[in-house]
Design a protein around this motif. Sequence first.
Motif, short mmCIF file in Angstrom:
data_model
loop_
_atom_site.label_atom_id
_atom_site.label_comp_id
_atom_site.label_asym_id
_atom_site.label_seq_id
_atom_site.Cartn_x
_atom_site.Cartn_y
_atom_site.Cartn_z
N VAL A 154 59.49 33.10 40.08
CA VAL A 154 59.29 32.75 41.48
C VAL A 154 57.80 32.81 41.85
CG1 VAL A 154 59.76 33.52 43.84
CG2 VAL A 154 61.59 33.49 42.16
N HIS A 155 57.16 33.86 41.37
CA HIS A 155 55.75 34.08 41.69
C HIS A 155 54.88 32.89 41.25
CE1 HIS A 155 52.20 36.69 42.27
NE2 HIS A 155 51.68 35.96 41.30
N GLU A 156 55.06 32.50 39.99
CA GLU A 156 54.16 31.50 39.41
C GLU A 156 54.53 30.06 39.77
OE1 GLU A 156 51.59 32.60 38.29
OE2 GLU A 156 51.88 34.47 37.20
N GLY A 160 55.77 30.67 44.50
CA GLY A 160 54.75 31.35 45.31
C GLY A 160 53.41 30.65 45.27
N HIS A 161 52.81 30.58 44.09
CA HIS A 161 51.46 29.99 44.01
C HIS A 161 51.41 28.52 44.44
CE1 HIS A 161 49.00 33.32 42.93
NE2 HIS A 161 49.72 33.64 41.87
N PRO A 162 52.33 27.66 43.98
CA PRO A 162 52.21 26.26 44.44
C PRO A 162 52.45 26.09 45.93
CG PRO A 162 54.13 26.54 42.99
CD PRO A 162 53.36 27.82 42.94
N ARG A 166 47.78 34.09 50.93
CA ARG A 166 48.39 34.87 49.84
C ARG A 166 49.90 34.93 50.02
NH1 ARG A 166 44.39 37.24 46.44
NH2 ARG A 166 46.22 37.42 45.13
N MET A 167 50.55 35.32 48.96
CA MET A 167 51.97 35.60 49.09
C MET A 167 52.14 36.88 49.89
SD MET A 167 53.40 34.78 45.30
CE MET A 167 52.18 33.90 44.34
N THR A 168 53.26 36.94 50.63
CA THR A 168 53.66 38.18 51.30
C THR A 168 54.80 38.71 50.42
OG1 THR A 168 55.08 36.83 52.71
CG2 THR A 168 52.93 37.41 53.57
N SER A 182 49.22 43.07 40.96
CA SER A 182 48.13 42.48 40.18
C SER A 182 48.04 40.97 40.30
CB SER A 182 48.33 42.86 38.73
OG SER A 182 49.60 42.40 38.31
N CYS A 183 48.33 40.42 41.48
CA CYS A 183 48.20 38.97 41.62
C CYS A 183 46.74 38.62 41.88
CB CYS A 183 49.08 38.47 42.76
SG CYS A 183 48.81 36.71 43.09
N GLY A 184 46.15 37.85 40.98
CA GLY A 184 44.73 37.48 41.12
C GLY A 184 44.58 36.09 41.72
N LYS A 185 43.67 35.96 42.67
CA LYS A 185 43.39 34.64 43.25
C LYS A 185 42.04 34.68 43.93
CE LYS A 185 45.07 31.31 46.63
NZ LYS A 185 45.90 31.09 47.82
ZN ZN Z 1 49.67 35.58 41.18
#
Ligand code: ZN
Lengths: 493, 459
Positions: free
Chosen positions: A253-255, A258-260, A370-372, A463-466
């Motif tokens: 879900v994250h990748e 979430g990110h897109p 960012r994602m919440t 650890s989500c990097g952006k």
């Molecule tokens: Zn991330």
Amino acid sequence: MNEKMRKTILENISRSVVKKAEYVDARLVTEDYSESVFLYDGNLEANDTTFENGIGVRTLYNGAWGFAATSDLSKIKECFELSFKNAKTASELVNISITMGKKQKGFTASYESPAKQDPFKVSLKEKIEFLKDIDSNLKEDWIFKRYISATFQKKNQYFFNSEGTEIDRKLTDVFATMMVMGLDNEGQMQRRSHELFTKGDGTRGWELLVDPKLFTSHTVRIKEELAELLKAESLKHGKRSVILLPGQGWLQVHETIGHPLELDRILGYELSFAGGSFVNLDSFGKLKYGSDKLNVSAYGGFPNSPGSFGFDDDGSPERDYLMIDKGLLVNCLTSRAMINEANERAGRKIFKDIGGASRATAFYRAPIDRMTNVNILPGNDGKLKDIIASTEDGIVVDNPTSWSIGSNREHFHFGCEIAWEVKNGKKIRVLKNPTYQGHTTEFYNSLTAVGDKSTWVVGQVDSCGKGEPNQVMELGHGVPVLKFDNVITGERK
Amino acid sequence: MISAKIKKIFEEARKEALKQKVQANLSYHSEKSHLMRIGNNSVSLNTSENLTRLDISVTIGRKQGTHTQMGEISSAKYIIDALKIAIDKANNSLDLDFTPLKEIVEENFVQTDQFDKKLEDLDPAFKMEAYKKIIETVGQQYNYSGSWSSGSTEHFFMTTENENSAYHLVTDQLFNIVLKHPDKKWELSSTQTGWKKSDFKAAKTIKEFQKLLPVYENHKGFKVKTCKYTVVLGSAAIAEVMEMALWTGFYGRTYEEKRAWTSKNKAGDKILGSNITLMDDPSNPDTFRFSFDMSGKKRKKFVLCKDGKLKNIMYDSQTAAMYKKKPTGHNIGGTSIVLATGKGEGDKSLLKAVKDMGTVLYIPALHYINLPNASKGIFTGSSRFNAVLIKNGKIVSPIFSSRITDNFQSVFGNVKVISSESVSFNGSNTYGRRSPVAISVPSYMVCEKVKITDCADSF
Ligand SMILES: [Zn+2]
């Protein structure tokens, strides 16, 4: 925070407004503590604390952002001036003007993460004893390495803007992981891990970590699963169903959702580093992102998650809404400036309300989208055993070891710690080195089963990097058990 | 040199640590950072950050504790208070099952040879003007984004073992711009790096774009088949894959713990192709040079792989203590990794080099590399910028986002041609504190039998 400091900040905001700044905000972080303890094979290899404080100032001038930060609180005036100067320089190269939209009415608010026992008031001795206890439960002759880590975070932050809004927030986070490693029958390292999770409810102080259901009780399970992995065969290449347990589902879900679905990414502001998105402004209301079983929310309204924080760093409240409704893309992760730009560029009001997703990781970073909490809502296909029972040929996978995603998040390749082979409705054996790959929308359109509420857990991500400068963010993902059909799994010879 | 005030404060703190009978490493890290971001042909962020950090690590017998604090180091009291926190942490810690090595600053180091005041004080307007010039010259019909980080890093530390101190002052910049076609969606990228203001030239980027644009404008995207190809890896792709190979193959910790793809090998074993030589060379000007590591150990040329044979593994002091090995000067701090160039012609003759090889993919950079199986050296990542299909030495078309999933041993074991030109690849990230690092790699490598495992329908 003392009144003198508050006055200084407000005076400086006013001074920037007099100089024709369109909008100004300041984030004063009076304390940002983090502590990590990490036991590796019984050795306390990390015993660290970090303390940060300072101020970050953002100025919007003639449609352009300037930002400045300092850890020297005797230089607040200089910091405001530098931020203003940076905005002025930036405004010399503007193609699309940034705007915060309609001026909002200022307000005062506060938020505190629900926590019973402040983890920073628990002694180091008690923390170490806690880890040692787990370590002794993980220890076996045949286990090659044992790993247990815990990270505690506490932040006091004050937000001020030129509209008169003042928000103070006290945020607490606790993260923890345990892992066992062993050498398999080919002499290669295999691992099994467990991460501290929540069910979305409850509180997030020290008590979260010591709740056996969420963490300590998982020692026996990961050891048993590792033992099976060490004698297992590798997963062979082929198309089959893939059932994701939440330990892998959150990363999926994250990748790939979430990110897109970060609006700044969709608008092209992250191209030079993180990449873009296969989603564009035309996709909203039209793109069938997944099957009818796919329902995705932002925030989700549950209190116990690193992605639940009250107000974002634009001062907007967190908001619970659907981004994907029965497979249809309807909304995304948004901040105040980005929705104005998106609506203007699209020539229609795609986004009616601010998403509350503008976040900065530290006082010295400017907020970005960012994602919440990005969550897949529970379905009605029962429990894991029911989903397995309805599977002819597939694998159940858990916990990521590797993730690699295309720059527009249109395709992906994931590796997991463990797979259980499923044949004719039954789990038959463990397989090692599982991988699977796919193309995002094709993959979600092959979603054929979604587990019920009992399978839904909140994965905690620290650890989500952006962004540039890069920001490592904390967030959450509420995810049930998910089943996808016709997925390419394993590696071709 | 470090300011006399900071030096005096640190010396007082060292005295206090000695009085408390603890081993301590006291470190000062100060950065002046600037970063400009471009998005949609506009400056989307213009940020300046002045940050100072104090790092203290304390060892008492076999117990350790560390504490980091951000803020101005204004007095000896400030640092002694932080020292007390670290001592308290060490006192309440657990005994390690090995004896940590003492950190000794081997000599008085002062290194400032890669410092340019002009770059440290660079006016953000210079960056804005350069982006403007590139956008206006190459064409405003495209969508541009990018980032340009620059700044200085000042690092100073001492330990309780002697009177020496180590000082390092460096400037660095990393410029990047991405050109995207608004309808056709392909992306081109140009990057520049260095430690001096004059290392950047707008004309260089303009020329790169002008050379590639006709290929992209005049040819449709090509969907690559999932099979084995001869692939020309460009410098960024080589550096990115090599960094992964290093991290999982040449570090003592992963090697000793049998998690490395080299764990089953010993010095002298053939691990890569006989045309591959890899070293850490702090004298290489393509890299950001550090003459010492963060434990105070002097760094010198250190060969990792010679003619494809494993020579040495890097040990930081903790791993060395744990496994009873000698530390090799690789406690965190910039390494200067150099992958040796070959006999192939330079970048200008790349097409000539592959003239007789039929169909070849040119992949200059890889996006989001990861390791599905580190023990086997398997990596995966996908093509992005500037990637093209070449037939008989002629560029035929740009290629869609294509995934390579293969292993280090095979990709660096089947290298047919290595460029004779070296390129500096700036691997610095902007996570956490400023810490410049660069690797020197050949400008291209022709690798045979590379596995392409997926291809999207878009760029
Ligand atoms: Zn991330």
